[in-house]
Design an enzyme around this catalytic site. Sequence first.
Site, PDB file in Angstrom:
ATOM      1  CB  ALA A   1      -0.905  -0.015   1.230  1.00 16.15           C
ATOM      2  NE  ARG A   2       1.357   5.016  -5.093  1.00 14.02           N
ATOM      3  CZ  ARG A   2       2.107   4.420  -6.029  1.00 14.02           C
ATOM      4  NH1 ARG A   2       3.090   3.619  -5.668  1.00 14.02           N
ATOM      5  NH2 ARG A   2       1.885   4.624  -7.309  1.00 14.02           N
TER       6      ARG A   2
ATOM      7  CG  ASP B   1       6.661  -1.641  -2.073  1.00 15.02           C
ATOM      8  OD1 ASP B   1       7.495  -2.300  -2.698  1.00 15.02           O
ATOM      9  OD2 ASP B   1       6.297  -0.496  -2.407  1.00 15.02           O
TER      10      ASP B   1
ATOM     11  CD  GLU C   1       4.766   5.009  -2.000  1.00 12.17           C
ATOM     12  OE1 GLU C   1       4.395   5.904  -2.752  1.00 12.17           O
ATOM     13  OE2 GLU C   1       4.107   4.614  -1.037  1.00 12.17           O
TER      14      GLU C   1
ATOM     15  CG  HIS D   1       7.859   1.470  -4.699  1.00 12.14           C
ATOM     16  ND1 HIS D   1       6.717   0.753  -4.493  1.00 12.14           N
ATOM     17  CD2 HIS D   1       7.577   2.325  -5.722  1.00 12.14           C
ATOM     18  CE1 HIS D   1       5.787   1.161  -5.334  1.00 12.14           C
ATOM     19  NE2 HIS D   1       6.280   2.104  -6.099  1.00 12.14           N
TER      20      HIS D   1
END
Lengths: 330, 331
Positions: free
Chosen positions: A241-242, A266, A268, A290
């Site tokens: 998820a962002r 993950d 960013e 990422h």
Amino acid sequence: MTEHLRIHIENDSTIGPLFEITPEMIARAEARRPEVKGRWTASYGRDLVEFERNVAAADGLLGWQFRHAEIDRLGPRLHWIQLTGAGLDHLLPLKWLPPRIALTNARGAHKPKIGEALFMSVLMLNNFIPALVHHQRARRWNQMFATGIAGKTLLIVGLGEAGGDAARLARTFGIRVVATARRTTSHIAAHEVHPPSALRDLLPQADIVMLTVPLTPQTRGMFGAREIGLMKPGAGLVSLARAGIVDDVALKDALARGHLSGCVYDLEDPSHRQFDTEMWDCPNMIYLPHSQTNDPARFMENVLDIFFDNLARALGGEPFANRVDPNLGY
Amino acid sequence: MNEKTLTLLVENESGLGPVFEVDPARYREAAARHPDVASRVRAVFSTDRDRFAQTIGEADALVGWVFPHRELDRLAPQLRWVHLTGAGVNHLAPFDWGPPGLVVTNNRGVHAPKAAEFAAAAALMIVNKLPRLVSRQWDRHWELDYSETIGGKTAGIVGVGNMGAAVAGACRTLGMRVLGMRRSGAPRPEVDHMFGPEELDVLLAQSDVVFLCTPLTDETRSLMDSARFARMKPGSGIVNLARGAVVDNDALRAALASGQVSGAILDVFDPEPLPADSPLWTTPNLIVTPHCSSDDAQSYVPRTLDLIFDNLRRLMTGQTLRGIVDPRLGY
């Protein structure tokens, strides 16, 4: 039928050379769709230099960043924008998108790499790798014996191309796959697909929860202390998820307390998002930077295959594939 | 079938932990799966040798891992069979002990399903550079680090016995090409191309992920030394599921430091537990798992007991036992 289309290809050097679209790459991809040859012309730009002149004459646009707020005015002929990535939260909300323009994204272009990375994360969680690495750092010999993954339950929250690719591998290893999805009610690799509203009923069933939801106004903050608390004690979480979807503080607390056995997350670029530096040392947490979801040798080829498929559709007057629903934001 | 009741002494080692305990409850569950055999077995359970001395003299069969093996010829004249509850039995070598005619078997095959799952994880982790990503996380360093799809990559399995074959199968499932090396060089269905020991360097040069699954013998001790690491494909990775002494870990650390080897996942060490002052704990691009990769917390003992009951049946009917340790080979 349309006789001829002018497509502007806008590169962005800030997202790295792997994402650069060159005329040579276009020629290679076009050779796989010979029916479009001679029926379109391309212009190239980078970092929005001379963007106004380029986009003014274009019927279609291929790119990632393109002054979207002004695009209605700048591109009076535009009726199609193809994005070179899948998660388009940088363009939300889509109020700028005029009804004449179809917005399509590159969902699916990460396959099969994305499924491998997500499935790897599932196996790492079942084998307690995040916790073992945490003990390693403290020089602790702490054997943690796992039970085999066959028959365990994986819950995929937001089943789309990424989750479906992971589910394919999970099924191969005898995992029961349960999912939530907004746009589909069944999937070839999932035993059950439920609407998003079923999440809280499903969370307690899962040995491993996988978050593959896009960031939209509906998903922002959707995975907080309450959802984490509903997970089975000792369960694992894999998050693609962002930033903004998972409550990092609640997650860290659940890992520290042992409510969750591990997390593969993950991440960013932490300099571009809100990220508490203490999260680096969060117990039983492994970060992926990422990049494990893209195969550099194949990603842009896949994107260009999606682009050419849609170009052929545009020339043939057929509906676009991978169309973004402006109301849902993905 | 011979109607005599057999005395089976089960010797547990508490230090191994409950995952490995062949306790009366698990024994009863397994006995219910094999009632014809169980009705003719008298099982005696001993922990840390608390009932060993009083029972071994009348035992026909012994199940265990640690026991005074060099005294068995004197203590256990009736003993016909010893079953070892692990696979890598180098701690009992050389196999010149026991009363005449004693057959020794090991747990080969029991680890296979769990080892296959761990191998799938490890192959994906090596290809995805996880050992390096973990080191960077410890340094609070974020950096994109792309890797390729695993399909089409090559796994090299050094030692294709039961565990190696399970590892090979898992790699196949992930779409990898699988090379193998075994003493005989004879093919196995899970392996695309099998080499003999003299061709190890060929396997190493072609493999993106090398799995060590050999027993520890005189021939495999320090098998992976600096010369062998130099033969590996530059940037490939290694996973040790065999025994710690199969790898020269100083050579491995040098190969990791130079980048010749991109990452390592080690599950076995010499000695174990790995001492707190070992440099392996903090070697960059190296993941330590403390010898728990292949032992399923739930099914290890039930699978072990199914093998034991099958061998008891074979013992009673005069058939060849499964998993016999060859005293000359040491496995």
